[in-house]
Design an enzyme around this catalytic site. Structure first.
Site, mmCIF file in Angstrom:
data_model
loop_
_atom_site.group_PDB
_atom_site.id
_atom_site.type_symbol
_atom_site.label_atom_id
_atom_site.label_comp_id
_atom_site.label_asym_id
_atom_site.label_seq_id
_atom_site.Cartn_x
_atom_site.Cartn_y
_atom_site.Cartn_z
ATOM 1 N N ASP A 137 -13.636 -1.536 3.179
ATOM 2 C CA ASP A 137 -12.723 -1.689 4.311
ATOM 3 C C ASP A 137 -13.454 -1.139 5.545
ATOM 4 O O ASP A 137 -14.139 -1.893 6.262
ATOM 5 C CB ASP A 137 -11.419 -0.927 4.004
ATOM 6 C CG ASP A 137 -10.425 -0.856 5.152
ATOM 7 O OD1 ASP A 137 -10.740 -1.312 6.255
ATOM 8 O OD2 ASP A 137 -9.298 -0.322 4.963
ATOM 9 N N LYS A 196 -2.777 4.844 -2.554
ATOM 10 C CA LYS A 196 -3.686 5.692 -1.799
ATOM 11 C C LYS A 196 -4.081 6.840 -2.724
ATOM 12 O O LYS A 196 -3.223 7.360 -3.462
ATOM 13 C CB LYS A 196 -2.992 6.225 -0.551
ATOM 14 C CG LYS A 196 -2.772 5.156 0.505
ATOM 15 C CD LYS A 196 -4.104 4.699 1.088
ATOM 16 C CE LYS A 196 -3.907 3.809 2.290
ATOM 17 N NZ LYS A 196 -5.191 3.354 2.849
ATOM 18 N N GLY A 237 -3.866 -3.909 6.215
ATOM 19 C CA GLY A 237 -2.802 -3.613 7.180
ATOM 20 C C GLY A 237 -3.063 -2.286 7.855
ATOM 21 O O GLY A 237 -3.815 -1.455 7.338
ATOM 22 N N LYS A 245 -1.025 -1.067 -4.452
ATOM 23 C CA LYS A 245 -2.229 -0.289 -4.090
ATOM 24 C C LYS A 245 -1.815 1.156 -3.879
ATOM 25 O O LYS A 245 -0.870 1.436 -3.147
ATOM 26 C CB LYS A 245 -2.844 -0.882 -2.821
ATOM 27 C CG LYS A 245 -3.830 0.015 -2.094
ATOM 28 C CD LYS A 245 -4.536 -0.745 -0.973
ATOM 29 C CE LYS A 245 -4.637 0.081 0.295
ATOM 30 N NZ LYS A 245 -5.243 -0.690 1.404
ATOM 31 N N GLU A 276 -10.988 0.830 -3.307
ATOM 32 C CA GLU A 276 -11.290 0.538 -1.901
ATOM 33 C C GLU A 276 -11.916 1.764 -1.225
ATOM 34 O O GLU A 276 -11.372 2.864 -1.302
ATOM 35 C CB GLU A 276 -9.984 0.139 -1.213
ATOM 36 C CG GLU A 276 -10.124 -0.360 0.215
ATOM 37 C CD GLU A 276 -8.753 -0.815 0.772
ATOM 38 O OE1 GLU A 276 -7.833 -1.121 -0.025
ATOM 39 O OE2 GLU A 276 -8.607 -0.836 2.007
ATOM 40 N N ASP A 291 -7.073 3.045 -3.004
ATOM 41 C CA ASP A 291 -7.795 3.123 -1.731
ATOM 42 C C ASP A 291 -8.008 4.587 -1.381
ATOM 43 O O ASP A 291 -7.047 5.328 -1.179
ATOM 44 C CB ASP A 291 -6.977 2.425 -0.630
ATOM 45 C CG ASP A 291 -7.703 2.378 0.707
ATOM 46 O OD1 ASP A 291 -8.831 2.897 0.812
ATOM 47 O OD2 ASP A 291 -7.124 1.810 1.665
ATOM 48 N N LYS A 324 -9.688 -6.675 8.297
ATOM 49 C CA LYS A 324 -8.645 -6.255 9.244
ATOM 50 C C LYS A 324 -9.048 -6.771 10.619
ATOM 51 O O LYS A 324 -10.172 -6.522 11.071
ATOM 52 C CB LYS A 324 -8.533 -4.733 9.290
ATOM 53 C CG LYS A 324 -7.900 -4.128 8.043
ATOM 54 C CD LYS A 324 -7.869 -2.620 8.122
ATOM 55 C CE LYS A 324 -7.148 -2.045 6.902
ATOM 56 N NZ LYS A 324 -7.381 -0.587 6.784
ATOM 57 N N SER A 343 0.873 -1.175 0.000
ATOM 58 C CA SER A 343 0.000 0.000 0.000
ATOM 59 C C SER A 343 0.906 1.220 0.000
ATOM 60 O O SER A 343 1.698 1.402 0.928
ATOM 61 C CB SER A 343 -0.866 -0.027 1.262
ATOM 62 O OG SER A 343 -1.597 1.171 1.389
HETATM 63 O O1 OSB Z 1 -7.085 1.886 4.651
HETATM 64 O O2 OSB Z 1 -5.864 0.183 4.369
HETATM 65 C C1 OSB Z 1 -6.032 1.283 4.895
HETATM 66 C C2 OSB Z 1 -2.921 2.304 6.872
HETATM 67 C C3 OSB Z 1 -3.500 2.985 7.926
HETATM 68 C C4 OSB Z 1 -4.865 3.134 7.942
HETATM 69 C C5 OSB Z 1 -5.655 2.596 6.929
HETATM 70 C C6 OSB Z 1 -5.091 1.898 5.887
HETATM 71 C C7 OSB Z 1 -3.686 1.780 5.844
HETATM 72 C C8 OSB Z 1 -2.958 1.142 4.761
HETATM 73 C C9 OSB Z 1 -1.570 0.656 5.082
HETATM 74 O O3 OSB Z 1 -3.364 1.073 3.629
HETATM 75 C C10 OSB Z 1 -1.428 -0.804 4.983
HETATM 76 C C11 OSB Z 1 -0.111 -1.224 5.561
HETATM 77 O O4 OSB Z 1 0.874 -1.175 4.839
HETATM 78 O O5 OSB Z 1 -0.070 -1.606 6.760
HETATM 79 MG MG MG Z 2 -8.255 0.743 3.309
#
Ligand code: OSB
Ligand code: MG
Length: 376
Positions: A238, A163, A290, A161, A213, A188, A262, A135
């Site tokens: 999510d 952001k 994550g 992925k 996402e 995402d 999660k 991510s």
């Molecule tokens: O939305 O998946 C998410 C990190 C913090 C809060 C929300 C998210 C995330 C990530 C990071 O996308 C995923 C990771 O590398 O741990």
């Molecule tokens: Mg997410």
């Protein structure tokens, strides 16, 4: 099992590089760890709440309070036979799933050790290795993002992925797709868009994304179902999915075609497995999200990802992407094929580096059983 002690610690761990989402930037993690002692065994859990209540309503501090005042004493006074006994114990406390998960997951760790089996096997995992994605946070510029993608693909990661948010989306996807036409790519938004952006979001269909996402509100199914009718790219939820009932409702309403699970968000292994099973019965694939976890939370994510319906690469990646030094031994590593090999030793399969944990600890509290009868 008899609960002999529950120790709460807050550890401070600076990230190797800042992580920017549509809701903010994280540079330093304040992570709440729980250590549960039972009959000579030690189980570890990690609370995945953020430093501030921006991903969900929980934070490191709310979780600390609710564990010290409510959940910890309940657990300390109980004799849970299994990790799966925890949801019922904690049911009296409304909400606070990440606080609950930290404790429940530690009990699952102890249960696996007691049974002499790996956590993956205990929960019914079927994989010896899991596929990994990364991510990637919002960057200062597209060239910087391109360099990072190149590095992660070279390391073997199977899915990228991105952001995204208004202003950091289609232009970025276009550049990335031009450079890498065939990679598994997703995005995402962490709820950065509104339904009035539906036409703009439908434009995401041009980039052959595996999924988008959580484009809309963190607590919504209905408007996501309206949006899904207007775009071909599968929506993945999510934030919206808090439990099995939510998963079934979202699937029924066609609010999503993929679900991110999660552990913290759904309250621990019991509910994560329930969401997984419900999605599997409905033919909806899931993957493991994550939350910038330390090695302890990461090891729980790895075990969870071995369940059969985790059919897509997760956001579970190598320790070194987050930390100069992780608090587990060995650290989590990823093969050049972008996979994590599942450890086979009893419990989580990674030792906790207690000396390092002590060095990083800024706050510590031991919880004792309270007499619950007659408590206001
Ligand atoms: O939305 O998946 C998410 C990190 C913090 C809060 C929300 C998210 C995330 C990530 C990071 O996308 C995923 C990771 O590398 O741990
Ligand atoms: Mg997410």
């Amino acid at each position: 099992m008899r609960i002999d002690g529950i120790i709460l610690r807050e550890v401070h761990m600076p990230l190797v590089r800042p992580f920017q989402t549509s809701f903010g930037i994280t540079r330093n993690r304040r992570i709440l760890l729980v250590e549960v002692r039972s009959e000579g065994l030690t189980g570890w859990g990690e609370c995945t709440a953020g430093e501030r209540p921006h991903f969900s309503s929980e934070s490191t501090d709310t979780a600390w309070q609710v564990i010290v005042d409510e959940l910890g004493p309940i657990l300390a006074g109980a004799h849970p036979d299994h990790g799966g006994s925890c949801p019922k114990l904690f049911d009296i406390v409304r909400g606070h799933p990440m606080a609950k998960a930290a404790l429940e997951n530690a009990i699952w760790d102890i249960e696996a050790q007691r049974e002499g089996t790996s956590l993956s096997r205990l929960i019914g995992g079927v994989r010896e290795k899991i596929p990994c994605g990364v991510s990637l946070g919002i960057q200062k510029s597209i060239p910087e993002l391109m360099d990072i993608i190149e590095r992660e693909l070279a390391a073997g990661y199977q899915r990228i992925k991105l952001k995204c948010k208004p202003g950091w989306d289609t232009e970025v996807f276009e550049k990335v797709r031009n450079q890498w036409p065939d990679i598994m790519l997703s995005c995402d938004a962490n709820s950065a868009y509104k339904l009035r952006d539906a036409d703009h979001l439908a434009g995401f269909d041009n980039f052959d994304l595996l999924m988008v996402e959580q484009p809309l509100w963190h607590d919504d199914f209905y408007y996501h179902s309206m949006l899904q009718k207007r775009m071909a790219t599968p929506i993945c939820l999510d934030e919206s999915i808090r439990n099995r009932r939510d998963a079934l409702a979202a699937i029924e309403m066609e609010s999503c075609r993929i679900i991110n699970i999660k552990l913290g968000r759904v309250g621990g292994f019991s509910e994560a497995i329930a969401v997984h099973n419900a999605a599997q019965e409905k033919g909806i694939p899931v993957w493991c999200g994550g939350m910038l976890e330390s090695g302890i939370g990461r090891s729980h994510n790895i075990a969870l990802s071995t369940l059969e319906n985790f059919r897509l690469p997760g956001d579970v990646s190598a320790s070194a992407r987050y930390w100069t030094e992780d608090i587990i031994e060995p650290e989590v590593t990823v093969t050049s094929e972008g996979e994590i090999i599942i450890p086979d030793s009893p419990g989580r399969g990674y030792e906790v580096r207690t000396d390092l944990v002590d060095k990083l600890t800024v706050r510590k509290e031991e919880i004792r059983a309270l007499e619950l009868v007659g408590r206001n």
